[in-house]
Design a protein around this motif. Structure first.
Motif, short mmCIF file in Angstrom:
data_model
loop_
_atom_site.label_atom_id
_atom_site.label_comp_id
_atom_site.label_asym_id
_atom_site.label_seq_id
_atom_site.Cartn_x
_atom_site.Cartn_y
_atom_site.Cartn_z
N SER A 1 0.82 -1.21 0.00
CA SER A 1 0.00 0.00 0.00
C SER A 1 0.85 1.26 0.00
CB SER A 1 -0.95 0.01 1.21
OG SER A 1 -0.21 0.02 2.42
N GLN A 2 2.18 1.12 0.21
CA GLN A 2 3.16 2.19 0.13
C GLN A 2 2.78 3.41 0.97
OE1 GLN A 2 6.18 2.14 -0.95
NE2 GLN A 2 6.14 0.11 -1.84
N HIS A 3 2.12 4.44 0.37
CA HIS A 3 1.91 5.69 1.10
C HIS A 3 1.04 5.48 2.34
CE1 HIS A 3 2.10 10.00 1.61
NE2 HIS A 3 0.76 10.07 1.70
N GLU A 4 0.03 4.63 2.24
CA GLU A 4 -0.81 4.35 3.40
C GLU A 4 0.00 3.66 4.49
OE1 GLU A 4 -4.83 1.84 4.69
OE2 GLU A 4 -4.31 2.08 2.58
N MET A 5 0.87 2.74 4.09
CA MET A 5 1.69 2.03 5.05
C MET A 5 2.65 3.00 5.76
SD MET A 5 4.62 -0.86 4.38
CE MET A 5 5.69 0.40 3.68
N VAL A 6 3.29 3.88 4.98
CA VAL A 6 4.22 4.84 5.59
C VAL A 6 3.47 5.81 6.50
CG1 VAL A 6 5.87 6.68 5.10
CG2 VAL A 6 5.82 4.65 3.65
#
Length: 380
Positions: A195-200
């Motif tokens: 999920s990239q941005h959500e995960m970060v």
């Protein structure tokens, strides 16, 4: 060797002149293990001892997965051996697992190293692992998030009841035993590794909430200015610990708050406090000061971890296995810097739209609100 729900790691740390010997040794362990029933029985005995006296925090993690996904799904199954399934282990069952998941699965295998030239590592990998052939692929059945409730009662302690204040000798401390605490975890679904941005953003939120134990030596960098310290641990004396957590997998993830108390009357109240903390994040954007502090702390944690050679090569291997490439620290820090207060709020709002997961272990389980009651708090 260590393993999580998705990956198994074999590692070795040696001086550079011994790298070839170490690679040969690793290849023997991975590709040519011996499974003797007598050794398996010895391991089963040790697993039985561990299952009879599990670490409370690990037990809470097991309950959390069962509550979130259900015991009939892969992510909802116990990661650690239980007293019920230990007898099913045998040398043959372990061999079958090894053959399908490791020996004949080069597509799911990554060899990583630090302190060694890339071409040298490639040559050694070809030499010692080049004979692997893909014959089977582990079957992964996607696990859908459900939300729910799971409580695991404590195993009756073998030690006598703790002494009263009058019975404690002068100079000794009257502290509860670890099994005398009640532990709760409240969680909601978030995106997984991809999920990239959500995960970060979720990682920044976890750092912003922070938390820990009610006792700390303090000092710079200890997270004493995080929300859970300022608004929970410093305000509610019976809450022994409160800490934000994330748990990511390839498919999805969980985020929430877990804590413990030795007070029966605090058990339900503690769950409500955790719910209020998550609701505040969704209702009101975090301040620039809090966001900046969380971003800087998260970057500091990432970079300090990567200073360790052992952590660095593990990070390389796990990233390549998950993403097919390795992202450098500059790119990771840029992703962290890109998180805004709006991103934090959006992650929290999306989380709270789902049905909650409530897990509990230890004492006072009858005081723990179930997932339906917690859901009414947010919907009411």
């Amino acid at each position: 060797v260590n393993a999580n729900r998705e990956q198994t790691l074999y590692s070795i740390d040696v001086l550079r002149p011994n790298v070839d010997k170490a690679m040969h040794l690793i290849s023997q362990v991975v590709l040519e293990p011996n499974f003797h029933q007598l050794e398996v029985e010895e391991c089963k005995m040790l697993l039985g001892f561990q299952a009879e006296a599990p670490i409370p925090e690990l037990l809470l993690g097991e309950a959390l997965q069962v509550a979130a996904y259900g015991a009939d799904q892969q992510l909802g199954r116990h990661h650690f051996a239980t007293l019920e399934n230990i007898p099913q282990l045998s040398a043959e069952s372990i061999r079958q697992y090894w053959e399908s998941n490791i020996r004949h699965n080069p597509e799911g295998t990554v060899v990583a190293g630090t302190g060694i030239g890339h071409q040298e590592l490639v040559d050694m990998t070809t030499k010692y692992f080049g004979a692997m052939e893909q014959k089977s692929s582990p079957v992964t059945v996607p696990s859908a998030y459900r939300g729910g409730f799971e409580a695991i009662a404590p195993i009756p302690p073998e030690h006598p009841a703790p002494p009263t204040l009058e019975e404690v000798p002068v100079g000794e401390s009257l502290m509860p035993n670890p099994e005398d605490y009640g532990r709760i975890a409240l969680a909601f679904p978030i995106g997984g590794w991809h999920s990239q941005h959500e995960m970060v953003s979720a990682c920044v939120l976890q750092t912003l909430l922070g938390g820990g134990s009610s006792f700390s030596a303090g000092g710079p960098g200890k997270g004493m200015y995080t929300r859970l310290y300022r608004q929970v641990l410093n305000q509610h004396k019976n809450v022994e610990s409160a800490e934000a957590f994330t748990a990511f997998t390839d498919e999805n993830g969980l985020m929430g708050i877990l804590g413990s108390t030795a007070s029966e009357s605090t058990m339900k109240k503690m769950t409500l406090i955790f719910a209020e903390q998550l609701a505040k994040i969704a209702a009101t954007p975090v301040s620039d000061e809090e966001l900046s502090r969380a971003i800087n702390m998260l970057k500091c944690n990432v970079l300090s971890q990567l200073e360790s050679r052992l952590v660095r090569f593990e990070d390389i291997g796990r990233q390549v296995l998950t993403y097919g490439k390795r992202e450098d620290s500059q790119t990771t820090c840029a992703r962290i810097d890109a998180v805004s207060a709006s991103d934090i709020q959006q992650v929290a709002m999306k989380m709270l739209q789902s049905h909650p997961t409530v897990a509990a272990t230890g004492q006072f389980l009858d005081q723990v609100p179930d997932d339906k009651e917690v859901s009414r708090w947010f919907r009411g």
